[in-house]
Write a protein that holds these residues in place. Structure first.
Motif, PDB file in Angstrom:
ATOM      1  N   SER A   1       0.835  -1.204   0.000  1.00 33.28           N
ATOM      2  CA  SER A   1       0.000   0.000   0.000  1.00 33.28           C
ATOM      3  C   SER A   1       0.869   1.254   0.000  1.00 33.28           C
ATOM      4  CB  SER A   1      -0.899   0.026   1.243  1.00 33.28           C
ATOM      5  OG  SER A   1      -1.863  -1.007   1.221  1.00 33.28           O
ATOM      6  N   VAL A   2       0.397   2.278  -0.671  1.00 33.11           N
ATOM      7  CA  VAL A   2       1.019   3.598  -0.605  1.00 33.11           C
ATOM      8  C   VAL A   2       0.304   4.392   0.471  1.00 33.11           C
ATOM      9  CG1 VAL A   2       1.403   5.771  -1.838  1.00 33.11           C
ATOM     10  CG2 VAL A   2       1.773   3.576  -3.002  1.00 33.11           C
ATOM     11  N   SER A   3       1.045   4.899   1.427  1.00 34.12           N
ATOM     12  CA  SER A   3       0.437   5.637   2.528  1.00 34.12           C
ATOM     13  C   SER A   3      -0.082   6.985   2.052  1.00 34.12           C
ATOM     14  CB  SER A   3       1.454   5.855   3.645  1.00 34.12           C
ATOM     15  OG  SER A   3       0.964   6.803   4.577  1.00 34.12           O
ATOM     16  N   PRO A   4      -1.337   7.312   2.350  1.00 29.38           N
ATOM     17  CA  PRO A   4      -1.822   8.652   2.013  1.00 29.38           C
ATOM     18  C   PRO A   4      -1.175   9.741   2.866  1.00 29.38           C
ATOM     19  CG  PRO A   4      -3.473   7.425   3.271  1.00 29.38           C
ATOM     20  CD  PRO A   4      -2.381   6.458   2.948  1.00 29.38           C
ATOM     21  N   LEU A   5      -0.499   9.345   3.959  1.00 27.66           N
ATOM     22  CA  LEU A   5       0.122  10.324   4.849  1.00 27.66           C
ATOM     23  C   LEU A   5       1.575  10.619   4.477  1.00 27.66           C
ATOM     24  CD1 LEU A   5      -1.318   9.154   8.286  1.00 27.66           C
ATOM     25  CD2 LEU A   5      -2.212  10.880   6.723  1.00 27.66           C
ATOM     26  N   THR A   6       2.286   9.624   3.934  1.00 27.66           N
ATOM     27  CA  THR A   6       3.694   9.839   3.568  1.00 27.66           C
ATOM     28  C   THR A   6       3.910   9.818   2.061  1.00 27.66           C
ATOM     29  OG1 THR A   6       4.229   7.476   3.688  1.00 27.66           O
ATOM     30  CG2 THR A   6       4.453   8.770   5.723  1.00 27.66           C
ATOM     31  N   GLY A   7       2.930   9.313   1.303  1.00 29.25           N
ATOM     32  CA  GLY A   7       3.029   9.332  -0.154  1.00 29.25           C
ATOM     33  C   GLY A   7       3.923   8.272  -0.752  1.00 29.25           C
ATOM     34  N   ASN A   8       4.305   7.255   0.032  1.00 27.05           N
ATOM     35  CA  ASN A   8       5.155   6.198  -0.512  1.00 27.05           C
ATOM     36  C   ASN A   8       4.745   4.845   0.068  1.00 27.05           C
ATOM     37  OD1 ASN A   8       6.164   6.529   2.151  1.00 27.05           O
ATOM     38  ND2 ASN A   8       8.225   5.934   1.530  1.00 27.05           N
ATOM     39  N   ALA A   9       5.406   3.787  -0.428  1.00 20.29           N
ATOM     40  CA  ALA A   9       5.168   2.441   0.102  1.00 20.29           C
ATOM     41  C   ALA A   9       5.913   2.345   1.439  1.00 20.29           C
ATOM     42  CB  ALA A   9       5.662   1.386  -0.882  1.00 20.29           C
ATOM     43  N   PHE A  10       5.286   2.839   2.479  1.00 24.87           N
ATOM     44  CA  PHE A  10       5.972   3.083   3.739  1.00 24.87           C
ATOM     45  C   PHE A  10       6.404   1.801   4.449  1.00 24.87           C
ATOM     46  CE2 PHE A  10       6.271   4.498   8.210  1.00 24.87           C
ATOM     47  CZ  PHE A  10       7.157   5.551   8.047  1.00 24.87           C
ATOM     48  N   TRP A  11       5.666   0.697   4.253  1.00 21.45           N
ATOM     49  CA  TRP A  11       6.088  -0.561   4.884  1.00 21.45           C
ATOM     50  C   TRP A  11       7.498  -0.946   4.429  1.00 21.45           C
ATOM     51  CZ3 TRP A  11       3.308  -1.493   8.865  1.00 21.45           C
ATOM     52  CH2 TRP A  11       1.919  -1.398   8.864  1.00 21.45           C
ATOM     53  N   ASP A  12       7.816  -0.701   3.150  1.00 20.47           N
ATOM     54  CA  ASP A  12       9.163  -1.009   2.660  1.00 20.47           C
ATOM     55  C   ASP A  12      10.206  -0.116   3.319  1.00 20.47           C
ATOM     56  OD1 ASP A  12       8.430  -3.073   1.006  1.00 20.47           O
ATOM     57  OD2 ASP A  12       8.313  -1.845  -0.799  1.00 20.47           O
ATOM     58  N   GLU A  13       9.865   1.156   3.492  1.00 25.84           N
ATOM     59  CA  GLU A  13      10.821   2.098   4.073  1.00 25.84           C
ATOM     60  C   GLU A  13      11.227   1.707   5.485  1.00 25.84           C
ATOM     61  OE1 GLU A  13      11.079   6.820   5.389  1.00 25.84           O
ATOM     62  OE2 GLU A  13       9.614   6.203   3.884  1.00 25.84           O
ATOM     63  N   VAL A  14      10.289   1.123   6.246  1.00 23.85           N
ATOM     64  CA  VAL A  14      10.562   0.848   7.664  1.00 23.85           C
ATOM     65  C   VAL A  14      10.803  -0.629   7.943  1.00 23.85           C
ATOM     66  CG1 VAL A  14       9.374   2.892   8.503  1.00 23.85           C
ATOM     67  CG2 VAL A  14       8.065   0.791   8.140  1.00 23.85           C
ATOM     68  N   ALA A  15      11.053  -1.421   6.910  1.00 18.72           N
ATOM     69  CA  ALA A  15      11.305  -2.855   7.087  1.00 18.72           C
ATOM     70  C   ALA A  15      12.792  -3.081   7.317  1.00 18.72           C
ATOM     71  CB  ALA A  15      10.839  -3.630   5.855  1.00 18.72           C
ATOM     72  N   ILE A  16      13.157  -3.528   8.500  1.00 17.94           N
ATOM     73  CA  ILE A  16      14.566  -3.748   8.819  1.00 17.94           C
ATOM     74  C   ILE A  16      15.194  -4.780   7.883  1.00 17.94           C
ATOM     75  CG2 ILE A  16      16.047  -4.879  10.548  1.00 17.94           C
ATOM     76  CD1 ILE A  16      15.725  -1.933  11.014  1.00 17.94           C
ATOM     77  N   TRP A  17      14.432  -5.789   7.485  1.00 19.36           N
ATOM     78  CA  TRP A  17      15.025  -6.830   6.637  1.00 19.36           C
ATOM     79  C   TRP A  17      15.566  -6.253   5.329  1.00 19.36           C
ATOM     80  CZ3 TRP A  17      13.197  -8.033   1.761  1.00 19.36           C
ATOM     81  CH2 TRP A  17      11.912  -7.609   1.438  1.00 19.36           C
ATOM     82  N   GLN A  18      14.994  -5.139   4.891  1.00 19.41           N
ATOM     83  CA  GLN A  18      15.482  -4.510   3.659  1.00 19.41           C
ATOM     84  C   GLN A  18      16.926  -4.005   3.803  1.00 19.41           C
ATOM     85  OE1 GLN A  18      13.824  -4.373   0.834  1.00 19.41           O
ATOM     86  NE2 GLN A  18      11.648  -3.944   1.124  1.00 19.41           N
ATOM     87  N   TYR A  19      17.358  -3.776   5.043  1.00 17.29           N
ATOM     88  CA  TYR A  19      18.682  -3.196   5.289  1.00 17.29           C
ATOM     89  C   TYR A  19      19.635  -4.199   5.936  1.00 17.29           C
ATOM     90  CZ  TYR A  19      15.487   0.741   4.796  1.00 17.29           C
ATOM     91  OH  TYR A  19      14.527   1.595   4.338  1.00 17.29           O
TER      92      TYR A  19
END
Length: 563
Positions: free
Chosen positions: A241-259
Motif C-alpha cells: 500500500s502507498v500511505s496517504p500520509l507519507t506518499g510512498n510504500a511506507f512498509w518497505d521504508e521501515v522494514a529492517i530486513w530490507q537493510y
C-alpha cells in the motif's frame, strides 16, 4: 559549559563498590543533524567525587521517544540514563559515557515526525552516533542499547551503518514492520494506541542553556505536525500500500530486513533479546537468525528484566568485549540463551548455537466436534458468530487473556505424560464464512488440573490474505503470507479455504493431568478499532474438521536436551 556532578551511590547495587566510577557528570544540549533540526542530547560522563573521567571512553547511545529527562507529577526529575532496566546505570559505573537523545518530534527535540521510525529518524540516529564519536571524551567507538521503540531506533540507526557504531543490544523489536503491526493482515495492539498529548513533551526538562524553557516550548509546538502513528498503520492495509500520509510504500521504508545487508557489511555486532510472553519475540528470533546474532529469550512480558539471569552484567560484559576488547570469555559463550519452562515458576536457562526449537519435532493435534485429539475425527463442522464484545480494561495488554467464551473451543483429554513445547506452533484451519472476508484468531491454551487457563501461543490471519508465498528471508520453515494486494483472495459464496496460521514462539511445559485447548475467534480485545470493525449482523464462520479438511494445530515438541 561546566557539567554538574551528581552521586549515584544511593541507588547503586551492592556490587557498585567494585566498579571504577561511583559518580557522574551530566550536560544537556541541542545538537543539529544534517537538515539543521536540533535534537536534545543528554550526556553522562563517569566520575569519582568531583572529578570527571579525563580518559577517552566508549559511548553507549540511546535514542528515545519517551523523553530522556522529565519532571513527573510529584516534581521529581526522572532520567532514562540513570535507570538500570537496560543496564545504563551499570554501564556508566563500568566506565562508559552514556548519551540519551529525544527523537525529532518528541521530548525536548525540535522537528516533527514524518513517520514512525522512518529513514529521517534513522539518519538522525546516524548523525548523533557520529557526533558522539567525535567528542573529546569518546574513543570513537559507540554502542547502542534499547527495547521496544528504543530497540527499533537502535536497529534503524544500525541500518544506516554509521562508521562509529560497533555493537548493539536490542530487545522487543521487529524484523518486518508489516508483519509486526499487521500480522496476518490484521492490526492488533502494537503501535495503534492514541498519540500522546503535547503536554507530555512539555514535562521534559529543558536543556542546560534553556533556563526559562522558551526553546522547549518552541520545540514542542513543532510536534503538533507529527504524523499519527495509528492513522499511518490503519491507512495501509497491504504490504505494498502507498500511505496517504507519507506518499510512498511506507512498509518497505521501515522494514529492517530490507537493510540487513548494510548491517552485516558494516560488521556491527548484534545481540537480540526478547521474552516468551511478548509478541515481538517471534520477530526477534527471526532477526537474530537472519543476522547471525547473539540471542537471549527470557521468561516474562514486554521488556521485563529476565528473572534469575545476570542481565545487566550480560550487557556490560557484551559491550566490554565488543567496545573495549576485554578478554572476558564472552567470545566463547554459546550464541543463544533461552529460558526452558518447567512447572509453574520453575525453569532454567539453556545455551546452544541454534535458535530455540530448531530441533523440535512437530506433533499434530486435530480439531473435532469440540475435541482436540492426536487422530483425525469423523468429518463435521461447527459454526459461530463473531463476538465483538471482547474488549477488556487493559490499556496495553501485551498478552491476551483466555477467550474461551468468545468462539469455538476444542479440548484435549488430560495428558497422561507432560509435554514440553519449544518453538513455533502452526494452525491449519479450514473455514467458510457468510462474508467475502473475515478475521480469524487462533489461540493455544493450557488448562491445568484445577481448571486454571493460560494462553500459551496465538496467531491471526485475514482470510483474504491466506495465500502462501516464498519469504524474502529465512523464515525458519514457517508459512509466509505476502500481504500484497495482488495476492488477496476474497472468499466466494459457499467456498471453503484452509488458513495456515503461524503462531508465536513459545517455551512451555504442559504438566501431566493438564489439557490442551485450541480456541478460534473472529475478534480480539487487543484490536483497538473494534467499534469500527463491528458488523451487524455479525459474520458467521464455519470451521470444518475431519481427515479431508485437515484442521489441526502442529505443536513443536522439544527433543531431550531442550533443542
Amino acid at each position: 559549559m561546566a557539567a554538574a556532578l551528581f552521586a549515584i551511590m544511593a541507588v547503586a547495587p551492592a556490587t557498585a563498590a567494585a566498579q571504577p566510577y561511583t559518580d557522574y557528570a551530566r550536560e544537556s544540549l541541542y545538537v543539529p543533524v544534517r537538515d539543521g533540526t536540533r535534537l536534545a542530547v543528554n550526556v553522562y560522563r563517569p566520575g569519582n567525587g568531583d572529578q570527571v573521567a579525563t580518559e577517552r571512553l566508549p559511548v553507549i547511545f540511546v535514542f528515545t521517544p519517551y523523553r530522556a529527562r522529565i519532571r513527573n507529577a510529584e516534581g521529581e526529575v526522572v532520567e532514562t540514563a540513570l535507570q538500570d532496566s537496560l543496564g545504563l546505570r551499570s554501564l556508566l559505573r563500568a566506565g562508559y559515557v552514556v548519551a540519551v537523545a529525544d527523537i525529532r518530534g518528541k521530548g525536548a527535540s525540535f522537528g516533527a515526525r514524518r513517520g514512525f521510525q522512518d529513514r529521517t529518524e534513522a539518519m538522525d540516529g546516524h548523525d548523533l552516533v557520529q557526533w558522539l564519536a567525535a567528542q573529546p571524551y569518546s574513543t570513537g567507538d559507540v554502542g547502542m542499547v534499547g527495547c521496544s521503540y528504543l530497540g527499533g531506533t537502535t536497529m534503524h540507526t544500525a541500518s544506516t551503518a554509521p562508521p562509529a557504531l560497533r555493537a548493539i543490544f536490542t530487545g522487543a523489536t521487529d524484523w518486518d514492520k508489516y508483519a509486526f503491526v499487521r500480522r496476518g493482515g490484521i492490526t492488533a495492539q502494537f503501535n495503534t494506541r492514541p498519540d500522546e498529548p503535547l503536554s507530555d513533551d512539555l514535562a521534559s526538562v529543558p536543556v542546560d542553556d534553556d533556563a526559562d524553557g522558551a526553546m522547549l516550548r518552541a520545540a514542542v509546538a513543532e510536534h503538533a505536525a507529527n504524523t499519527s502513528m495509528a492513522g499511518l498503520w490503519y491507512g495501509m492495509p497491504y504490504r505494498d500500500s502507498v500511505s496517504p500520509l507519507t506518499g510512498n510504500a511506507f512498509w518497505d521504508e521501515v522494514a529492517i530486513w530490507q537493510y540487513a545487508d548494510a548491517i552485516r557489511d558494516a560488521g556491527i555486532a548484534t545481540y537480540f533479546w526478547g521474552n516468551w510472553n511478548d509478541e515481538p519475540t517471534s520477530d526477534v528470533i527471526l532477526a537474530a537468525e537472519n543476522l547471525g546474532s547473539r540471542l537471549l529469550v527470557g521468561p516474562g512480558s514486554h521488556c521485563e528484566t529476565p528473572r534469575d539471569f545476570a542481565f545487566t552484567q550480560e550487557i556490560v560484559r557484551y559491550f566490554d568485549h565488543e567496545l573495549k576488547g576485554a578478554d572476558n570469555g564472552f567470545a566463547q559463550q554459546p550464541r543463544v540463551t533461552w529460558w526452558s519452562d518447567e512447572t509453574g515458576e520453575a525453569g532454567h536457562y539453556e545455551r546452544g548455537d541454534s535458535w530455540p526449537g530448531a530441533r523440535s519435532q512437530a506433533s499434530a493435534w486435530y480439531l473435532g466436534d469440540g475435541a482436540l485429539a492426536a487422530r483425525p475425527p469423523v468429518a463435521g463442522a461447527r459454526t459461530f458468530a463473531v463476538d465483538y464484545d471482547v474488549a477488556n480494561d487493559a490499556y496495553f495488554a501485551f498478552w491476551p487473556s483466555p477467550l474461551d467464551a468468545h468462539g469455538l473451543v476444542y479440548d484435549s483429554p488430560p495428558l497422561d505424560v507432560g509435554m514440553d513445547l519449544l518453538g513455533f506452533p502452526t494452525a491449519h484451519v479450514t473455514i467458510a464464512a457468510d462474508r467475502p472476508d473475515v478475521d480469524v484468531f487462533v489461540y493455544l491454551e493450557a488448562v491445568d488440573a484445577a481448571g486454571a487457563v493460560e494462553v500459551v501461543s496465538f496467531g491471526r490471519l485475514k482470510a483474504s490474505q491466506r495465500a502462501i508465498s516464498p519469504a524474502p528471508w529465512d523464515n525458519l520453515g514457517l508459512p509466509w503470507h505476502s500481504g500484497r494486494e495482488a495476492d488477496a483472495a476474497p472468499l466466494a459464496a459457499g467456498q471453503s479455504a484452509t488458513l495456515v496460521v503461524p503462531m508465536l514462539a513459545t517455551s512451555y511445559h504442559v504438566p501431566a493431568g493438564s489439557r490442551l485447548r485450541f480456541v478460534v475467534t473472529g475478534a480480539d480485545p487487543r484490536q483497538r478499532n473494534l467499534a469500527d470493525l463491528r458488523q451487524d449482523p455479525a459474520p458467521r464462520i464455519t470451521v470444518a474438521h475431519g481427515w479431508e479438511y485437515g484442521s489441526r494445530i502442529e505443536l513443536p515438541l522439544a527433543r531431550e536436551g531442550g533443542e
